[in-house]
Write a protein that holds these residues in place. Structure first.
Motif, PDB file in Angstrom:
ATOM      1  N   VAL A 117       0.840  -1.161   0.149  1.00 20.10           N
ATOM      2  CA  VAL A 117      -0.020  -0.153   0.078  1.00 20.10           C
ATOM      3  C   VAL A 117       1.067   1.202   0.062  1.00 20.10           C
ATOM      4  O   VAL A 117       2.195   1.391   0.504  1.00 20.10           O
ATOM      5  N   VAL A 118       0.134   2.266  -0.351  1.00 18.49           N
ATOM      6  CA  VAL A 118       0.903   3.774  -0.384  1.00 18.49           C
ATOM      7  C   VAL A 118      -0.150   4.621   0.099  1.00 18.49           C
ATOM      8  O   VAL A 118      -1.541   4.182   0.142  1.00 18.49           O
ATOM      9  N   PHE A 119       0.096   5.633   0.787  1.00 23.29           N
ATOM     10  CA  PHE A 119      -0.615   6.559   1.266  1.00 23.29           C
ATOM     11  C   PHE A 119      -0.526   7.955   0.523  1.00 23.29           C
ATOM     12  O   PHE A 119       0.674   8.638   0.287  1.00 23.29           O
ATOM     13  N   ILE A 120      -1.727   8.682   0.084  1.00 29.46           N
ATOM     14  CA  ILE A 120      -1.953   9.716  -0.529  1.00 29.46           C
ATOM     15  C   ILE A 120      -1.946  10.944   0.460  1.00 29.46           C
ATOM     16  O   ILE A 120      -3.057  10.870   1.181  1.00 29.46           O
ATOM     17  N   THR A 121      -1.235  11.917   0.378  1.00 30.12           N
ATOM     18  CA  THR A 121      -1.288  13.216   1.255  1.00 30.12           C
ATOM     19  C   THR A 121      -1.605  14.417   0.164  1.00 30.12           C
ATOM     20  O   THR A 121      -0.891  14.507  -0.824  1.00 30.12           O
ATOM     21  N   ILE A 122      -2.394  15.350   0.398  1.00 23.58           N
ATOM     22  CA  ILE A 122      -2.735  16.525  -0.364  1.00 23.58           C
ATOM     23  C   ILE A 122      -2.654  17.726   0.433  1.00 23.58           C
ATOM     24  O   ILE A 122      -3.191  17.888   1.461  1.00 23.58           O
ATOM     25  N   ASP A 123      -1.910  18.580   0.034  1.00 22.76           N
ATOM     26  CA  ASP A 123      -1.510  19.728   0.687  1.00 22.76           C
ATOM     27  C   ASP A 123      -2.146  21.264   0.234  1.00 22.76           C
ATOM     28  O   ASP A 123      -2.646  21.373  -1.120  1.00 22.76           O
ATOM     29  N   ASP A 124      -2.086  22.138   1.225  1.00 20.38           N
ATOM     30  CA  ASP A 124      -2.598  23.329   1.003  1.00 20.38           C
ATOM     31  C   ASP A 124      -3.914  23.860   1.156  1.00 20.38           C
ATOM     32  O   ASP A 124      -4.394  24.249   1.843  1.00 20.38           O
ATOM     33  N   GLY A 125      -4.429  23.520  -0.353  1.00 23.52           N
ATOM     34  CA  GLY A 125      -6.103  23.587  -0.123  1.00 23.52           C
ATOM     35  C   GLY A 125      -6.256  24.808  -1.264  1.00 23.52           C
ATOM     36  O   GLY A 125      -7.725  25.156  -1.199  1.00 23.52           O
ATOM     37  N   LYS A 254      10.591   3.694  -8.187  1.00 22.44           N
ATOM     38  CA  LYS A 254       9.506   2.827  -8.131  1.00 22.44           C
ATOM     39  C   LYS A 254       9.036   2.858  -6.523  1.00 22.44           C
ATOM     40  O   LYS A 254       9.863   3.311  -5.541  1.00 22.44           O
ATOM     41  N   LEU A 255       7.860   2.836  -6.381  1.00 23.53           N
ATOM     42  CA  LEU A 255       6.989   2.703  -5.114  1.00 23.53           C
ATOM     43  C   LEU A 255       7.501   1.587  -4.180  1.00 23.53           C
ATOM     44  O   LEU A 255       8.005   0.495  -4.732  1.00 23.53           O
ATOM     45  N   LYS A 256       7.636   1.959  -3.114  1.00 18.64           N
ATOM     46  CA  LYS A 256       7.733   0.850  -2.008  1.00 18.64           C
ATOM     47  C   LYS A 256       6.741   0.980  -1.040  1.00 18.64           C
ATOM     48  O   LYS A 256       5.832   1.650  -0.989  1.00 18.64           O
ATOM     49  N   PRO A 257       6.520  -0.261  -0.216  1.00 16.06           N
ATOM     50  CA  PRO A 257       5.384  -0.443   0.498  1.00 16.06           C
ATOM     51  C   PRO A 257       5.548   0.406   1.698  1.00 16.06           C
ATOM     52  O   PRO A 257       6.536   0.743   2.192  1.00 16.06           O
ATOM     53  N   GLY A 258       4.390   1.165   1.870  1.00 13.66           N
ATOM     54  CA  GLY A 258       4.380   2.304   2.995  1.00 13.66           C
ATOM     55  C   GLY A 258       4.846   3.578   2.299  1.00 13.66           C
ATOM     56  O   GLY A 258       4.930   4.497   3.376  1.00 13.66           O
ATOM     57  N   ASP A 259       5.126   3.708   1.002  1.00 16.99           N
ATOM     58  CA  ASP A 259       5.409   5.052   0.933  1.00 16.99           C
ATOM     59  C   ASP A 259       4.358   6.079   1.036  1.00 16.99           C
ATOM     60  O   ASP A 259       3.192   6.015   0.725  1.00 16.99           O
ATOM     61  N   ILE A 260       4.854   7.291   1.331  1.00 18.83           N
ATOM     62  CA  ILE A 260       3.653   8.536   1.627  1.00 18.83           C
ATOM     63  C   ILE A 260       4.017   9.449   0.156  1.00 18.83           C
ATOM     64  O   ILE A 260       5.222   9.699  -0.091  1.00 18.83           O
ATOM     65  N   ALA A 281      -6.315  11.515 -11.331  1.00 19.31           N
ATOM     66  CA  ALA A 281      -6.714  10.085 -11.889  1.00 19.31           C
ATOM     67  C   ALA A 281      -5.294   9.500 -12.548  1.00 19.31           C
ATOM     68  O   ALA A 281      -5.074   8.328 -12.585  1.00 19.31           O
ATOM     69  N   ASP A 282      -4.434  10.653 -13.072  1.00 15.49           N
ATOM     70  CA  ASP A 282      -3.177  10.144 -13.449  1.00 15.49           C
ATOM     71  C   ASP A 282      -2.422   9.543 -12.435  1.00 15.49           C
ATOM     72  O   ASP A 282      -1.622   8.467 -12.662  1.00 15.49           O
ATOM     73  N   LEU A 283      -2.510  10.099 -11.086  1.00 14.77           N
ATOM     74  CA  LEU A 283      -1.863   9.451  -9.791  1.00 14.77           C
ATOM     75  C   LEU A 283      -2.190   8.226  -9.497  1.00 14.77           C
ATOM     76  O   LEU A 283      -1.346   7.309  -9.317  1.00 14.77           O
ATOM     77  N   LEU A 284      -3.595   7.944  -9.896  1.00 18.14           N
ATOM     78  CA  LEU A 284      -4.053   6.719  -9.400  1.00 18.14           C
ATOM     79  C   LEU A 284      -3.961   5.670 -10.479  1.00 18.14           C
ATOM     80  O   LEU A 284      -3.296   4.488  -9.983  1.00 18.14           O
ATOM     81  N   ALA A 285      -3.599   5.941 -11.759  1.00 20.77           N
ATOM     82  CA  ALA A 285      -3.029   5.103 -12.752  1.00 20.77           C
ATOM     83  C   ALA A 285      -1.597   4.851 -12.660  1.00 20.77           C
ATOM     84  O   ALA A 285      -1.382   3.725 -12.692  1.00 20.77           O
ATOM     85  N   ARG A 286      -0.751   5.737 -11.918  1.00 19.90           N
ATOM     86  CA  ARG A 286       0.548   5.370 -12.042  1.00 19.90           C
ATOM     87  C   ARG A 286       0.770   4.435 -10.479  1.00 19.90           C
ATOM     88  O   ARG A 286       1.613   3.476 -10.750  1.00 19.90           O
ATOM     89  N   ILE A 287      -0.097   4.613  -9.700  1.00 22.65           N
ATOM     90  CA  ILE A 287      -0.072   3.678  -8.498  1.00 22.65           C
ATOM     91  C   ILE A 287      -0.409   2.167  -8.696  1.00 22.65           C
ATOM     92  O   ILE A 287      -0.027   1.071  -8.492  1.00 22.65           O
ATOM     93  N   GLN A 288      -1.749   2.333  -9.839  1.00 25.31           N
ATOM     94  CA  GLN A 288      -2.191   0.956 -10.124  1.00 25.31           C
ATOM     95  C   GLN A 288      -1.056   0.274 -11.097  1.00 25.31           C
ATOM     96  O   GLN A 288      -0.798  -1.044 -10.923  1.00 25.31           O
ATOM     97  N   GLU A 289      -0.302   1.054 -12.092  1.00 20.46           N
ATOM     98  CA  GLU A 289       0.656   0.350 -12.736  1.00 20.46           C
ATOM     99  C   GLU A 289       1.882  -0.282 -12.092  1.00 20.46           C
ATOM    100  O   GLU A 289       2.050  -1.239 -12.628  1.00 20.46           O
ATOM    101  N   GLN A 290       1.900   0.043 -10.763  1.00 21.16           N
ATOM    102  CA  GLN A 290       2.960  -0.858  -9.929  1.00 21.16           C
ATOM    103  C   GLN A 290       2.452  -1.869  -9.130  1.00 21.16           C
ATOM    104  O   GLN A 290       3.145  -2.277  -8.254  1.00 21.16           O
ATOM    105  N   GLY A 291       0.986  -1.920  -9.117  1.00 18.32           N
ATOM    106  CA  GLY A 291       0.454  -2.982  -8.436  1.00 18.32           C
ATOM    107  C   GLY A 291       0.180  -2.590  -6.793  1.00 18.32           C
ATOM    108  O   GLY A 291      -0.076  -3.646  -6.033  1.00 18.32           O
TER     109      GLY A 291
END
Length: 306
Positions: A117-125, A254-260, A281-291
Motif C-alpha cells: 500500500v501507499v498513502f496519498i497526502t494532499i497539501d495546501d487547499g 519505484k514505489l515501495k510498501p508504505g511510501d507517502i 486520475a493520473d496519480l491513481l493510474a501510476r499507483i495501479q501500474e505498479q500494483g
C-alpha cells in the motif's frame, strides 16, 4: 452543497489572502515543479512524542473501525477512465507508527509495513474543484489533507464533504512560510494558529504536521514548536505527484510498501491546463501500474494515549 454553490465558493476562495499565497502553494514541497525536496527521514516504526488522539474526524465514524477503506464500484472507476485499484487490506491491529503523548515528535516519510500500500497526502487547499469532491465520493480513495489556514479560510466548507468520507485534516501552517527562516516564536504562531483554526472548523485537533517544502523538518527548533502546538509527528514524503507523473526520491523510481506520496490541491493554472481530477486520475493510474493499493495513513498510526 449543490454544484453551483461549490463553484461559487471556489471563486471566493481565490480572493483575499489565498490569492497572494498561490505562488507559495504551488511550490509546496516539490521546488515549484521540480523534484521532491523533503529532508531525509527514517522509516516510521515505533515513534515518540500529545494532546487528544486527533487523527479521527467526525466523518470517520462512517468508516468501520479496523476495516479497509471502502472502494467505489467498477462503473464509478470507468466514469473517470480508470480501472479499479486493488482493495487495500484491513488496517493492522498493531500499528507500525506509535506516537507518544509528550517528548520529541518523530519525523517520517514512509511507514514500515509489508502491505503493498501507499498513502496519498494532499497539501495546501488552493484549488477547490467540486468535481474532485464528486470523484472521491464515488471512488472512495482515502487521502490525508494538510491544510494551510490562509489558503482555505475563505471556504472551510469545501473540505467538509471530503472529511465526511473519513479523510483526515492535518496541520500545514497559517501562511505557508519557509519555517527555517522564522524565529521560534513565529514558528509556534504558524503551527498553533493553524492547529486552533482547523480544530475549531473540523471538530478535531490535527495529529500530524507537515512543514511547507519539508523545510526544517529535522531541526530541534521546529520539533519543539510542533510539540508546543499539539501535533505528534512531522510527516514528509517519498514521491511527489506533478501533472501526469510522479517524481521519486529513490533512484530506481519505484514505489515501495508504505511510501507517502505528496500531491496538492491545484487547478489548470498550476497544472498547465489539466484539472485537479485529471491529475488525481493520473496519480491513481501510476499507483495501479505498479500494483499498489491506497490505504489511509492514519489507519497505520496509533495516536497517543489520552
Amino acid at each position: 452543497m449543490n454544484r453551483d454553490g461549490l463553484s461559487r465558493t471556489r471563486t471566493r476562495a481565490y480572493a483575499a489572502g489565498a490569492v497572494a499565497l498561490l505562488a507559495f502553494a504551488t511550490a509546496c514541497g516539490d521546488n515549484g515543479g521540480g523534484g521532491s525536496a523533503a529532508p531525509a527521514a527514517s522509516t516510521a516504526g515505533t515513534a515518540a512524542a500529545t494532546q487528544s488522539p486527533a487523527g479521527g474526524t467526525p466523518g470517520a465514524a462512517a468508516t468501520t473501525p479496523g476495516a479497509a477503506p471502502a472502494q467505489g464500484d467498477a462503473a464509478a472507476w470507468a466514469k473517470w477512465n480508470l480501472k479499479p485499484l486493488a482493495p487495500a487490506p484491513a488496517p493492522p491491529a498493531d500499528k507500525p507508527v506509535k506516537l507518544e503523548r509528550t517528548g520529541t515528535v518523530p519525523v517520517f516519510s514512509d511507514v514500515k509495513t509489508t502491505d503493498k500500500v501507499v498513502f496519498i497526502t494532499i497539501d495546501d487547499g488552493a484549488e477547490k474543484d467540486p468535481k474532485f469532491v464528486e470523484m472521491l465520493t464515488e471512488l472512495k480513495v482515502p487521502i490525508s489533507m494538510f491544510l494551510t489556514k490562509d489558503i482555505v479560510k475563505n471556504d472551510y466548507g469545501y473540505f467538509k464533504p471530503l472529511q465526511a468520507l473519513g479523510n483526515h485534516i492535518q496541520n500545514h501552517t497559517v501562511t505557508h512560510p519557509v519555517m527555517s527562516k522564522l524565529s521560534a516564536d513565529k514558528q509556534k504562531s504558524e503551527i498553533c494558529e493553524d492547529q486552533a483554526a482547523l480544530t475549531q472548523q473540523y471538530g478535531t485537533a490535527p495529529l500530524l504536521f507537515r512543514p511547507p517544502f519539508g523545510d526544517g523538518a529535522n531541526t530541534p527548533m521546529l520539533n519543539t514548536s510542533v510539540q508546543q502546538c499539539g501535533p505528534r509527528a512531522i510527516v514528509l514524503w517519498r514521491e511527489s505527484m506533478q501533472i501526469h507523473d510522479m517524481q521519486y526520491q529513490a533512484g530506481d523510481k519505484k514505489l515501495k510498501p508504505g511510501d507517502i506520496i505528496l500531491a496538492h490541491f491545484r487547478g489548470p493554472k498550476e497544472l498547465k491546463g489539466a484539472t485537479m481530477t485529471q491529475m488525481f486520475a493520473d496519480l491513481l493510474a501510476r499507483i495501479q501500474e505498479q500494483g499498489f493499493s491506497v490505504a489511509r495513513l492514519e489507519d497505520y498510526i496509533q495516536a497517543p494515549p489520552s
